[in-house]
Design a protein around this motif. Structure first.
Motif, PDB file in Angstrom:
ATOM      1  N   THR A  42       0.957  -1.169   0.049  1.00 54.61           N
ATOM      2  CA  THR A  42       0.051  -0.072  -0.106  1.00 54.61           C
ATOM      3  C   THR A  42       0.884   1.215  -0.091  1.00 54.61           C
ATOM      4  OG1 THR A  42      -1.873   1.171   1.203  1.00 54.61           O
ATOM      5  CG2 THR A  42      -0.121   0.131   2.452  1.00 54.61           C
ATOM      6  N   HIS A  82       1.666  14.468  -4.171  1.00 54.00           N
ATOM      7  CA  HIS A  82       0.415  13.941  -4.427  1.00 54.00           C
ATOM      8  C   HIS A  82       0.180  13.674  -6.014  1.00 54.00           C
ATOM      9  CE1 HIS A  82      -3.846  12.975  -5.288  1.00 54.00           C
ATOM     10  NE2 HIS A  82      -3.919  14.273  -5.820  1.00 54.00           N
ATOM     11  N   HIS A 135       0.723   8.780  -9.369  1.00 53.51           N
ATOM     12  CA  HIS A 135       0.377   7.908 -10.443  1.00 53.51           C
ATOM     13  C   HIS A 135       1.916   7.165 -11.163  1.00 53.51           C
ATOM     14  CE1 HIS A 135      -1.748   6.327 -13.752  1.00 53.51           C
ATOM     15  NE2 HIS A 135      -0.947   6.866 -14.901  1.00 53.51           N
ATOM     16  N   GLU A 162       2.951   4.611  -8.529  1.00 46.43           N
ATOM     17  CA  GLU A 162       1.848   3.404  -8.592  1.00 46.43           C
ATOM     18  C   GLU A 162       2.536   2.672  -9.803  1.00 46.43           C
ATOM     19  OE1 GLU A 162      -2.130   4.249  -6.946  1.00 46.43           O
ATOM     20  OE2 GLU A 162      -1.907   5.081  -8.583  1.00 46.43           O
ATOM     21  N   THR A 178      -4.156   1.591  -2.835  1.00 41.38           N
ATOM     22  CA  THR A 178      -3.928   2.816  -2.371  1.00 41.38           C
ATOM     23  C   THR A 178      -5.494   3.489  -2.232  1.00 41.38           C
ATOM     24  OG1 THR A 178      -2.319   3.317  -4.175  1.00 41.38           O
ATOM     25  CG2 THR A 178      -3.116   5.050  -3.095  1.00 41.38           C
ATOM     26  N   GLY A 179      -5.715   3.974  -0.979  1.00 39.93           N
ATOM     27  CA  GLY A 179      -6.860   4.502  -0.423  1.00 39.93           C
ATOM     28  C   GLY A 179      -6.758   6.331  -0.591  1.00 39.93           C
ATOM     29  N   SER A 180      -7.381   6.857   0.128  1.00 41.02           N
ATOM     30  CA  SER A 180      -7.696   8.227   0.248  1.00 41.02           C
ATOM     31  C   SER A 180      -7.998   8.784   1.348  1.00 41.02           C
ATOM     32  CB  SER A 180      -8.658   8.866  -0.857  1.00 41.02           C
ATOM     33  OG  SER A 180      -9.973   8.522  -0.548  1.00 41.02           O
ATOM     34  N   ASN A 219     -10.906  12.814   0.129  1.00 36.37           N
ATOM     35  CA  ASN A 219     -10.844  12.625  -1.323  1.00 36.37           C
ATOM     36  C   ASN A 219      -9.526  12.881  -2.298  1.00 36.37           C
ATOM     37  OD1 ASN A 219     -13.478  11.974  -1.383  1.00 36.37           O
ATOM     38  ND2 ASN A 219     -14.080  14.331  -0.918  1.00 36.37           N
ATOM     39  N   THR A 273      -6.396  11.193  -3.178  1.00 40.33           N
ATOM     40  CA  THR A 273      -5.635   9.785  -3.291  1.00 40.33           C
ATOM     41  C   THR A 273      -4.440   9.630  -2.551  1.00 40.33           C
ATOM     42  OG1 THR A 273      -6.960   9.209  -5.260  1.00 40.33           O
ATOM     43  CG2 THR A 273      -5.352   7.817  -4.810  1.00 40.33           C
ATOM     44  N   GLY A 274      -4.101   8.578  -1.899  1.00 38.98           N
ATOM     45  CA  GLY A 274      -2.783   8.211  -1.132  1.00 38.98           C
ATOM     46  C   GLY A 274      -2.174   9.212  -0.120  1.00 38.98           C
ATOM     47  N   SER A 322      -5.590   6.475   4.789  1.00 38.02           N
ATOM     48  CA  SER A 322      -5.740   6.195   3.244  1.00 38.02           C
ATOM     49  C   SER A 322      -4.880   4.844   3.096  1.00 38.02           C
ATOM     50  CB  SER A 322      -5.012   7.310   2.491  1.00 38.02           C
ATOM     51  OG  SER A 322      -3.724   7.587   2.946  1.00 38.02           O
TER      52      SER A 322
END
Length: 340
Positions: free
Chosen positions: A130, A138, A142, A145, A157-159, A162, A164-165, A174
């Motif tokens: 994770t 931020h 991408h 990842e 990957t959570g948030s 709102n 992400t990461g 997250s």
């Protein structure tokens, strides 16, 4: 207006700042940033004054979205705070002055360190990871990842709010359940918090130093167990309350004091803006301290307390007089109940 402003290795969306200031009819602006970013405030201030605004620089520390320079703004009759480098409010929101949070985005290269970290994780036979990043990374999430996926990892990957990461010093929700955790952030601060929250192996990549390492929280856990054990025998407690916007928890402090008194312990409450050992020693020696301010103080700087210190979530171990089942997530929690 969509124009960005380059600030050394960072980029800030200056056009969006101007749009927001115009929309909110701002006139006098206090520009605030954490210490590591204060060097860029001068340029931001100059640009604001070129646009006709009256700009001032905040000289105080800014530990996060919990630490807004409301008193400085009030003193100078300022209507707007431009808070640079954090994502938004943490804890309570201020209503005394308008606040615009403006992230800065890191532009530097750190792929070599990232590749080395991923290879090290792979050598430890982990396949599911994770990811967590600070707000200035931020926009790079991408590519982080993608590199992890190309290296053969399954990535979760959570948030947070709102974004992400996103991780912040006191919040790691997250991060998703995985075999290992990869944090990309400057220094060890965020990675240590992630390791304490997740209870999983954590690697960190420092994009500024172009380095990586596996995080070791054993010294912190050892210190926590030692402080909790000492507090079990404590008779007098000083409960520390912060005046910072997102750290002020007076109701919690009062509840803790009442509970300690019910346990036939002595307890006082002290209210501070900046917490330091010298200031606390002015009140004489207490057997133990309860920190209701930033939970990270107990993790990263426990020696500013002149005796053993516990966070509210750890008080249940003191009241219950046992360490069995200690959960390091309680460092970040504010519930101290033990079912009685």
């Amino acid at each position: 207006m969509e124009r960005s402003l380059a600030l050394n290795d960072y980029e800030i969306e200056f056009g969006k700042i101007l749009e927001w200031l115009k929309k909110n009819s701002a006139k006098k602006i206090l520009v605030q940033a954490p210490d590591g970013l204060k060097k860029i405030l001068r340029l931001i201030s100059e640009k604001l004054e070129e646009e006709g605004y009256e700009a001032y620089l905040s000289g105080s520390h800014a530990w996060g979205g919990c630490d807004i320079a409301v008193n400085e703004a009030r003193t100078m009759g300022i209507d707007t705070i431009l808070h640079v480098g954090h994502h938004g409010f943490v804890g309570a929101r201020t209503t005394e002055v308008r606040v615009l949070f403006v992230p800065v985005y890191y532009l530097g290269e750190f792929n070599d360190a990232l590749v080395n970290a991923l290879e090290d994780i792979k050598r430890n036979s982990f396949k599911k990871i994770t990811l967590g990043v600070t707000v200035e990374l931020h926009r790079r999430l991408h590519e982080i990842e993608n590199l992890a996926l190309k290296s053969g990892f399954h990535v979760e990957t959570g948030s947070l709010e709102n974004i992400t990461g996103l991780i912040i010093g006191c919040n790691y929700v997250s991060l998703r359940d995985a075999e290992a955790v990869l944090i990309v952030a400057g220094g060890r601060f965020h990675a240590l918090g992630a390791a304490l929250w997740m209870g999983r192996p954590v690697w960190r990549v420092d994009p500024y130093l172009k380095s990586y390492e596996k995080v070791d929280v054993r010294p912190i856990i050892s210190r926590r167990l030692r402080d909790i054990s000492s507090a079990m025998d404590a008779h007098s407690f000083l409960v520390v309350v912060s005046t910072k916007t997102g750290q002020a928890r007076p109701v919690l402090a009062q509840s803790i004091k009442k509970r300690l008194l019910r346990e036939n312990r002595k307890a006082d409450i002290v209210v501070l803006d900046e917490i330091s050992e010298d200031v606390l020693l002015n009140f004489g020696q207490y057997d133990a301290y309860v920190n209701t301010a930033c939970p990270r103080l107990t993790i990263d700087d426990p020696d500013i307390f002149p005796g053993p210190v516990i966070n509210p979530g750890e008080l249940k171990y003191v009241l219950g007089k046992k360490l069995e089942g200690y959960d390091s997530r309680d460092l970040f929690r504010f519930d101290f109940s033990i079912g009685a």
